[in-house]
Design a protein around this motif. Structure first.
Motif, PDB file in Angstrom:
ATOM      1  N   VAL A  15      24.824 -12.925   7.486  1.00  0.00           N
ATOM      2  CA  VAL A  15      23.981 -11.806   7.040  1.00  0.00           C
ATOM      3  C   VAL A  15      22.506 -12.201   7.020  1.00  0.00           C
ATOM      4  N   ALA A  16      22.215 -13.499   7.050  1.00  0.00           N
ATOM      5  CA  ALA A  16      20.822 -13.964   7.071  1.00  0.00           C
ATOM      6  C   ALA A  16      20.311 -14.164   8.490  1.00  0.00           C
ATOM      7  N   GLY A  17      21.168 -13.941   9.475  1.00  0.00           N
ATOM      8  CA  GLY A  17      20.746 -14.077  10.870  1.00  0.00           C
ATOM      9  C   GLY A  17      20.765 -15.508  11.374  1.00  0.00           C
ATOM     10  N   THR A  18      21.570 -16.358  10.735  1.00  0.00           N
ATOM     11  CA  THR A  18      21.703 -17.736  11.203  1.00  0.00           C
ATOM     12  C   THR A  18      23.186 -18.087  11.212  1.00  0.00           C
ATOM     13  N   THR A  19      23.503 -19.366  11.342  1.00  0.00           N
ATOM     14  CA  THR A  19      24.904 -19.798  11.380  1.00  0.00           C
ATOM     15  C   THR A  19      25.011 -21.226  10.889  1.00  0.00           C
ATOM     16  N   VAL A  20      26.203 -21.622  10.468  1.00  0.00           N
ATOM     17  CA  VAL A  20      26.456 -23.024  10.124  1.00  0.00           C
ATOM     18  C   VAL A  20      26.409 -23.834  11.414  1.00  0.00           C
ATOM     19  N   ARG A  21      25.567 -24.880  11.447  1.00  0.00           N
ATOM     20  CA  ARG A  21      25.364 -25.654  12.676  1.00  0.00           C
ATOM     21  C   ARG A  21      25.960 -27.051  12.617  1.00  0.00           C
ATOM     22  N   TYR A  22      26.322 -27.517  11.423  1.00  0.00           N
ATOM     23  CA  TYR A  22      26.952 -28.834  11.285  1.00  0.00           C
ATOM     24  C   TYR A  22      27.626 -28.918   9.931  1.00  0.00           C
ATOM     25  N   VAL A  23      28.350 -30.003   9.696  1.00  0.00           N
ATOM     26  CA  VAL A  23      29.066 -30.196   8.437  1.00  0.00           C
ATOM     27  C   VAL A  23      28.755 -31.594   7.908  1.00  0.00           C
ATOM     28  N   LYS A  24      28.550 -31.686   6.587  1.00  0.00           N
ATOM     29  CA  LYS A  24      28.324 -32.975   5.927  1.00  0.00           C
ATOM     30  C   LYS A  24      29.081 -32.996   4.601  1.00  0.00           C
ATOM     31  N   PRO A  25      29.910 -34.004   4.365  1.00  0.00           N
ATOM     32  CA  PRO A  25      30.547 -34.132   3.051  1.00  0.00           C
ATOM     33  C   PRO A  25      29.510 -34.470   1.981  1.00  0.00           C
ATOM     34  N   HIS A  26      29.842 -34.122   0.747  1.00  0.00           N
ATOM     35  CA  HIS A  26      28.950 -34.384  -0.381  1.00  0.00           C
ATOM     36  C   HIS A  26      29.542 -35.424  -1.322  1.00  0.00           C
ATOM     37  N   GLY A  27      28.673 -36.204  -1.951  1.00  0.00           N
ATOM     38  CA  GLY A  27      29.032 -37.032  -3.091  1.00  0.00           C
ATOM     39  C   GLY A  27      30.224 -37.947  -2.892  1.00  0.00           C
ATOM     40  N   ALA A  28      31.214 -37.804  -3.782  1.00  0.00           N
ATOM     41  CA  ALA A  28      32.383 -38.677  -3.746  1.00  0.00           C
ATOM     42  C   ALA A  28      33.184 -38.505  -2.462  1.00  0.00           C
ATOM     43  N   LEU A  29      33.200 -37.303  -1.917  1.00  0.00           N
ATOM     44  CA  LEU A  29      33.905 -37.099  -0.654  1.00  0.00           C
ATOM     45  C   LEU A  29      33.203 -37.842   0.475  1.00  0.00           C
ATOM     46  N   TYR A  30      31.872 -37.806   0.477  1.00  0.00           N
ATOM     47  CA  TYR A  30      31.100 -38.549   1.480  1.00  0.00           C
ATOM     48  C   TYR A  30      31.432 -40.032   1.392  1.00  0.00           C
ATOM     49  N   ASN A  31      31.410 -40.561   0.167  1.00  0.00           N
ATOM     50  CA  ASN A  31      31.686 -41.985  -0.018  1.00  0.00           C
ATOM     51  C   ASN A  31      33.130 -42.330   0.313  1.00  0.00           C
ATOM     52  N   ALA A  32      34.058 -41.431  -0.016  1.00  0.00           N
ATOM     53  CA  ALA A  32      35.467 -41.688   0.279  1.00  0.00           C
ATOM     54  C   ALA A  32      35.705 -41.788   1.784  1.00  0.00           C
ATOM     55  N   THR A  33      35.038 -40.926   2.550  1.00  0.00           N
ATOM     56  CA  THR A  33      35.285 -40.907   3.998  1.00  0.00           C
ATOM     57  C   THR A  33      34.637 -42.070   4.732  1.00  0.00           C
ATOM     58  N   VAL A  34      33.947 -42.932   3.994  1.00  0.00           N
ATOM     59  CA  VAL A  34      33.443 -44.161   4.611  1.00  0.00           C
ATOM     60  C   VAL A  34      34.617 -45.086   4.924  1.00  0.00           C
ATOM     61  N   HIS A  35      35.583 -45.175   3.992  1.00  0.00           N
ATOM     62  CA  HIS A  35      36.703 -46.106   4.152  1.00  0.00           C
ATOM     63  C   HIS A  35      38.079 -45.447   4.102  1.00  0.00           C
ATOM     64  N   ASP A  46      34.962 -29.641  -7.693  1.00  0.00           N
ATOM     65  CA  ASP A  46      34.630 -30.367  -8.918  1.00  0.00           C
ATOM     66  C   ASP A  46      33.259 -29.958  -9.440  1.00  0.00           C
ATOM     67  N   LEU A  47      33.157 -28.739  -9.925  1.00  0.00           N
ATOM     68  CA  LEU A  47      31.886 -28.264 -10.467  1.00  0.00           C
ATOM     69  C   LEU A  47      31.442 -29.076 -11.687  1.00  0.00           C
ATOM     70  N   ALA A  48      32.376 -29.409 -12.551  1.00  0.00           N
ATOM     71  CA  ALA A  48      32.015 -30.128 -13.768  1.00  0.00           C
ATOM     72  C   ALA A  48      31.449 -31.513 -13.463  1.00  0.00           C
ATOM     73  N   GLY A  49      31.951 -32.138 -12.435  1.00  0.00           N
ATOM     74  CA  GLY A  49      31.492 -33.485 -12.083  1.00  0.00           C
ATOM     75  C   GLY A  49      30.497 -33.518 -10.956  1.00  0.00           C
ATOM     76  N   PHE A  50      30.019 -32.339 -10.519  1.00  0.00           N
ATOM     77  CA  PHE A  50      29.050 -32.241  -9.422  1.00  0.00           C
ATOM     78  C   PHE A  50      29.583 -32.905  -8.151  1.00  0.00           C
ATOM     79  N   GLY A  51      30.891 -32.916  -8.009  1.00  0.00           N
ATOM     80  CA  GLY A  51      31.487 -33.470  -6.797  1.00  0.00           C
ATOM     81  C   GLY A  51      31.338 -34.965  -6.652  1.00  0.00           C
ATOM     82  N   ARG A  52      31.051 -35.652  -7.747  1.00  0.00           N
ATOM     83  CA  ARG A  52      30.822 -37.099  -7.683  1.00  0.00           C
ATOM     84  C   ARG A  52      31.988 -37.908  -8.244  1.00  0.00           C
ATOM     85  N   ARG A  53      33.164 -37.257  -8.347  1.00  0.00           N
ATOM     86  CA  ARG A  53      34.362 -37.948  -8.804  1.00  0.00           C
ATOM     87  C   ARG A  53      35.416 -37.887  -7.709  1.00  0.00           C
ATOM     88  N   PHE A  54      35.981 -39.048  -7.360  1.00  0.00           N
ATOM     89  CA  PHE A  54      36.994 -39.092  -6.308  1.00  0.00           C
ATOM     90  C   PHE A  54      38.219 -38.278  -6.710  1.00  0.00           C
TER      91      PHE A  54
END
Length: 252
Positions: A101-121, A68-76
């Motif tokens: 390529v930057a010499g690091t790695t993904v170390r954890y995951v966090k939902p953003h915006g509406a997805l974060y709020n949705a996964t509360v309930h 959801d680029l248009a809504g910045f991920g803040r729409r369910f």
């Protein structure tokens, strides 16, 4: 508490649209929730952000979102579980390439915006996110709201769920975040947010919008990178923690 993590949402610029000051924020925080292109962040921005994070020794997390680029991920978005799981996998993998390529790695995951709020309930969506992380790399922690279905699902799947506190967001009496459409949703005063965080660490409570105290326990605190004065606020929080004898350190 002798050590604590300070995180921020970064990599959210897109093309000629610039959001936040990632370079300055990466001099302050210990963990970076980097956008993965679905709610914000173009490939060049993401590559630049993780490279700077790697150079500064900042832990990188994948901030996954609805497409959801248009809504910045803040729409369910009411997505089927399998589709949401695939979307999350796609985002983690894309950011992982930039990290590699930057010499690091993904170390954890966090939902953003509406997805974060949705996964509360929303049990189904919480499990869909957890399924993606478990299938990709079950050693990755998942950052979420204390008491959420997301952290509950992570625990049930044998993943590490990390409770998070928001220094610049208002809380409801139930311990959820106040909707951005309502008054008191976003806080801007550096002294106020620093005091709130220190009180949470010392007493395990935060003052809700109705004046009541809500029990909160967390291993990481977020300062939103797109808030006005975000860098100054994060710097004030960092100084406040250090003065209180708390070491700034990534949770992973």
């Amino acid at each position: 508490m002798t050590a604590f993590d300070l995180n921020s949402d970064l990599g959210e610029s897109f093309g000629r649209w610039e959001l936040g000051d990632d370079e300055a924020m990466l001099d302050v925080v210990t963990s970076a929730n980097v956008a993965c292109g679905f709610h914000a962040g173009d490939p060049a921005t993401l590559r630049r952000t993780v490279a700077r994070a790697a150079a500064n020794g900042v832990v990188v997390g994948a901030q996954v979102a609805y497409n959801d680029l248009a809504g910045f991920g803040r729409r369910f978005m009411d997505l089927p579980a399998a589709e949401l799981t695939a979307d999350v996998l796609f985002q983690i993998g894309g950011l992982e390439a930039m990290c590699r390529v930057a010499g690091t790695t993904v170390r954890y995951v966090k939902p953003h915006g509406a997805l974060y709020n949705a996964t509360v309930h929303h049990r189904e969506q919480a499990k869909a996110v957890v399924t993606a992380v478990a299938e990709y790399d079950a050693s990755l922690p998942i950052l979420g709201l204390p008491g959420s279905e997301l952290l509950r699902a992570a625990e049930e799947a044998g993943l590490r769920g990390v409770p998070e506190f928001f220094v610049d967001r208002g809380y409801t009496p139930e311990g959820a975040l106040v909707s951005r459409r309502e008054e008191g949703a976003v806080l801007h005063d550096p002294e106020e947010v620093t005091a709130r965080l220190l009180r949470m660490l010392e007493e395990g409570v935060v003052r809700a919008v109705d004046g009541s105290d809500v029990r909160v326990s967390a291993e990481s605190a977020c300062v939103h990178g797109d808030s006005p004065g975000a860098v100054g606020m994060a710097a004030a929080v960092r100084v406040g923690l250090q003065k209180a004898g708390v070491e700034l350190k990534g949770f992973v």
